[in-house]
Scaffold this motif. Structure first.
Motif, PDB file in Angstrom:
ATOM      1  N   ARG A  52     -20.216  66.078 -70.210  1.00 58.31           N
ATOM      2  CA  ARG A  52     -20.375  64.813 -70.937  1.00 58.31           C
ATOM      3  C   ARG A  52     -19.019  64.208 -71.273  1.00 58.31           C
ATOM      4  NH1 ARG A  52     -24.732  66.242 -75.224  1.00 58.31           N
ATOM      5  NH2 ARG A  52     -22.821  66.777 -76.267  1.00 58.31           N
ATOM      6  N   ARG A  53     -18.107  65.047 -71.708  1.00 65.58           N
ATOM      7  CA  ARG A  53     -16.772  64.574 -72.047  1.00 65.58           C
ATOM      8  C   ARG A  53     -16.056  64.049 -70.799  1.00 65.58           C
ATOM      9  NH1 ARG A  53     -13.465  68.852 -74.977  1.00 65.58           N
ATOM     10  NH2 ARG A  53     -15.253  68.729 -76.360  1.00 65.58           N
ATOM     11  N   LYS A  54     -16.210  64.756 -69.710  1.00 59.00           N
ATOM     12  CA  LYS A  54     -15.604  64.342 -68.446  1.00 59.00           C
ATOM     13  C   LYS A  54     -16.190  63.002 -67.984  1.00 59.00           C
ATOM     14  CE  LYS A  54     -14.499  67.483 -65.101  1.00 59.00           C
ATOM     15  NZ  LYS A  54     -14.762  68.430 -63.993  1.00 59.00           N
ATOM     16  N   LYS A  55     -17.504  62.844 -68.080  1.00 59.03           N
ATOM     17  CA  LYS A  55     -18.156  61.584 -67.707  1.00 59.03           C
ATOM     18  C   LYS A  55     -17.679  60.437 -68.593  1.00 59.03           C
ATOM     19  CE  LYS A  55     -22.453  63.419 -65.807  1.00 59.03           C
ATOM     20  NZ  LYS A  55     -23.894  63.563 -65.999  1.00 59.03           N
ATOM     21  N   TYR A  56     -17.591  60.716 -69.891  1.00 59.54           N
ATOM     22  CA  TYR A  56     -17.134  59.681 -70.820  1.00 59.54           C
ATOM     23  C   TYR A  56     -15.692  59.269 -70.499  1.00 59.54           C
ATOM     24  CZ  TYR A  56     -15.423  57.302 -74.912  1.00 59.54           C
ATOM     25  OH  TYR A  56     -14.844  56.372 -75.735  1.00 59.54           O
ATOM     26  N   THR A  57     -14.840  60.247 -70.261  1.00 63.62           N
ATOM     27  CA  THR A  57     -13.435  59.960 -69.952  1.00 63.62           C
ATOM     28  C   THR A  57     -13.336  59.103 -68.700  1.00 63.62           C
ATOM     29  OG1 THR A  57     -12.718  62.026 -70.989  1.00 63.62           O
ATOM     30  CG2 THR A  57     -11.192  60.999 -69.409  1.00 63.62           C
ATOM     31  N   ARG A  58     -14.047  59.469 -67.665  1.00 65.87           N
ATOM     32  CA  ARG A  58     -14.011  58.696 -66.422  1.00 65.87           C
ATOM     33  C   ARG A  58     -14.564  57.283 -66.631  1.00 65.87           C
ATOM     34  NH1 ARG A  58     -15.638  63.431 -62.098  1.00 65.87           N
ATOM     35  NH2 ARG A  58     -13.623  64.471 -62.231  1.00 65.87           N
ATOM     36  N   LYS A  59     -15.618  57.182 -67.404  1.00 62.78           N
ATOM     37  CA  LYS A  59     -16.223  55.870 -67.683  1.00 62.78           C
ATOM     38  C   LYS A  59     -15.228  54.964 -68.399  1.00 62.78           C
ATOM     39  CE  LYS A  59     -20.183  53.905 -70.211  1.00 62.78           C
ATOM     40  NZ  LYS A  59     -19.621  53.182 -71.330  1.00 62.78           N
ATOM     41  N   ILE A  60     -14.570  55.479 -69.415  1.00 61.89           N
ATOM     42  CA  ILE A  60     -13.647  54.665 -70.206  1.00 61.89           C
ATOM     43  C   ILE A  60     -12.405  54.305 -69.388  1.00 61.89           C
ATOM     44  CG2 ILE A  60     -12.315  56.463 -71.394  1.00 61.89           C
ATOM     45  CD1 ILE A  60     -13.820  53.487 -73.150  1.00 61.89           C
ATOM     46  N   LEU A  61     -11.972  55.188 -68.506  1.00 58.68           N
ATOM     47  CA  LEU A  61     -10.834  54.873 -67.634  1.00 58.68           C
ATOM     48  C   LEU A  61     -11.209  53.772 -66.636  1.00 58.68           C
ATOM     49  CD1 LEU A  61      -9.391  58.447 -67.012  1.00 58.68           C
ATOM     50  CD2 LEU A  61      -8.267  56.578 -68.254  1.00 58.68           C
ATOM     51  N   LYS A  62     -12.411  53.845 -66.101  1.00 61.25           N
ATOM     52  CA  LYS A  62     -12.879  52.808 -65.164  1.00 61.25           C
ATOM     53  C   LYS A  62     -12.971  51.455 -65.863  1.00 61.25           C
ATOM     54  CE  LYS A  62     -15.517  56.065 -62.417  1.00 61.25           C
ATOM     55  NZ  LYS A  62     -16.852  56.608 -62.148  1.00 61.25           N
ATOM     56  N   GLU A  63     -13.566  51.455 -67.036  1.00 57.77           N
ATOM     57  CA  GLU A  63     -13.688  50.209 -67.799  1.00 57.77           C
ATOM     58  C   GLU A  63     -12.320  49.624 -68.137  1.00 57.77           C
ATOM     59  OE1 GLU A  63     -16.103  51.332 -71.153  1.00 57.77           O
ATOM     60  OE2 GLU A  63     -17.950  51.365 -69.952  1.00 57.77           O
ATOM     61  N   SER A  64     -11.381  50.484 -68.479  1.00 54.93           N
ATOM     62  CA  SER A  64     -10.033  50.030 -68.822  1.00 54.93           C
ATOM     63  C   SER A  64      -9.348  49.393 -67.616  1.00 54.93           C
ATOM     64  CB  SER A  64      -9.194  51.196 -69.350  1.00 54.93           C
ATOM     65  OG  SER A  64      -9.783  51.712 -70.523  1.00 54.93           O
ATOM     66  N   LEU A  65      -9.501  49.997 -66.450  1.00 54.05           N
ATOM     67  CA  LEU A  65      -8.904  49.416 -65.246  1.00 54.05           C
ATOM     68  C   LEU A  65      -9.530  48.064 -64.930  1.00 54.05           C
ATOM     69  CD1 LEU A  65      -6.992  49.463 -62.859  1.00 54.05           C
ATOM     70  CD2 LEU A  65      -8.710  50.788 -61.604  1.00 54.05           C
ATOM     71  N   ILE A  66     -10.828  47.951 -65.049  1.00 48.70           N
ATOM     72  CA  ILE A  66     -11.507  46.677 -64.762  1.00 48.70           C
ATOM     73  C   ILE A  66     -11.024  45.594 -65.725  1.00 48.70           C
ATOM     74  CG2 ILE A  66     -13.747  45.495 -64.750  1.00 48.70           C
ATOM     75  CD1 ILE A  66     -13.205  47.300 -62.303  1.00 48.70           C
ATOM     76  N   ILE A  67     -10.843  45.936 -66.986  1.00 50.52           N
ATOM     77  CA  ILE A  67     -10.320  44.973 -67.967  1.00 50.52           C
ATOM     78  C   ILE A  67      -8.947  44.473 -67.529  1.00 50.52           C
ATOM     79  CG2 ILE A  67      -9.402  44.773 -70.329  1.00 50.52           C
ATOM     80  CD1 ILE A  67     -11.774  46.664 -71.159  1.00 50.52           C
ATOM     81  N   LEU A  68      -8.099  45.392 -67.088  1.00 53.84           N
ATOM     82  CA  LEU A  68      -6.762  44.996 -66.643  1.00 53.84           C
ATOM     83  C   LEU A  68      -6.810  44.194 -65.346  1.00 53.84           C
ATOM     84  CD1 LEU A  68      -4.863  48.293 -67.530  1.00 53.84           C
ATOM     85  CD2 LEU A  68      -4.439  46.023 -68.515  1.00 53.84           C
ATOM     86  N   LEU A  69      -7.695  44.571 -64.433  1.00 56.39           N
ATOM     87  CA  LEU A  69      -7.824  43.831 -63.170  1.00 56.39           C
ATOM     88  C   LEU A  69      -8.292  42.394 -63.379  1.00 56.39           C
ATOM     89  CD1 LEU A  69      -9.378  46.410 -60.668  1.00 56.39           C
ATOM     90  CD2 LEU A  69      -7.187  45.212 -60.426  1.00 56.39           C
ATOM     91  N   ALA A  70      -8.989  42.157 -64.458  1.00 56.34           N
ATOM     92  CA  ALA A  70      -9.422  40.794 -64.765  1.00 56.34           C
ATOM     93  C   ALA A  70      -8.221  39.913 -65.110  1.00 56.34           C
ATOM     94  CB  ALA A  70     -10.425  40.800 -65.911  1.00 56.34           C
ATOM     95  N   GLU A  71      -7.117  40.554 -65.497  1.00 58.26           N
ATOM     96  CA  GLU A  71      -5.921  39.821 -65.898  1.00 58.26           C
ATOM     97  C   GLU A  71      -4.828  39.782 -64.842  1.00 58.26           C
ATOM     98  OE1 GLU A  71      -4.573  41.751 -69.461  1.00 58.26           O
ATOM     99  OE2 GLU A  71      -6.504  41.515 -70.448  1.00 58.26           O
TER     100      GLU A  71
END
Length: 188
Positions: free
Chosen positions: A7-26
């Motif tokens: 669960r922790r691994k899934k959460y970490t990967r999810k938050i890293l993916k979301e963070s990259l997408i936020i940056l890619l929008a910019e």
């Protein structure tokens, strides 16, 4: 204990993916650093590197995951040859609508061109597979025709996304399929 780590691994990967997408929008991927991703995700860099080689690896994993998800989503539908192209196009557009921010980011100016190619390959796989049999054209013509139709369709979809998806997925599927099936004669 193992389940908690998963669960922790899934959460970490999810938050890293979301963070990259936020940056890619910019900004483009080449201007993004692992440090920036980690700051947004509130995760240290060593944790990042236990999951991904670099930010390009993370982007590749995101794109591969979306591709797999789209294939599963589209594979869950079955249509007759006559209705297949329009219905598959509609289902593809519904998937894009349900994942609007992700597609706005990955298909637009800061997106990765390989993602667009992956999307083209998926679209060809699902919307073009019966054209050869139905239209009695050979394999070479079918390949070029599908490249022509799908690349045009992808650009129409990008325009649709830029215009805030101003038509429903069903309306856009009709438009795209009319263009694909009738070309310029559609306008007459």
């Amino acid at each position: 204990m193992s389940q908690k780590l998963d669960r922790r691994k899934k959460y970490t990967r999810k938050i890293l993916k979301e963070s990259l997408i936020i940056l890619l929008a910019e900004k483009p991927i080449s201007a993004i650093t692992v440090k920036e991703i980690c700051e947004i995700a509130d995760i240290n860099r060593s944790t990042f590197y236990t999951h991904y080689a670099d930010h390009y690896d993370l982007l590749d994993k995101i794109e591969a995951e979306i591709s797999e998800d789209m294939i599963k989503y589209l594979s869950s539908y079955s249509f007759t040859i006559e209705e297949e192209s329009q219905k598959m196009t509609q289902k593809l557009l519904e998937y894009i609508t349900n994942n609007k921010f992700m597609f706005q980011t990955l298909l637009m100016k800061n997106g990765d061109p390989t993602f667009e190619q992956r999307l083209m390959n998926i679209a060809q796989r699902f919307t073009m597979k019966n054209w050869m049999a139905v239209n009695h054209i050979d394999e070479v013509e079918s390949r070029y025709l599908s490249t022509f139709v799908v690349s045009g369709s992808i650009n129409v979809i990008k325009d649709w996304i830029e215009n805030e998806m101003d038509q429903s997925p069903k309306e856009m599927a009709v438009i795209i399929n009319n263009f694909a099936n009738y070309g310029m004669s559609y306008l007459d």
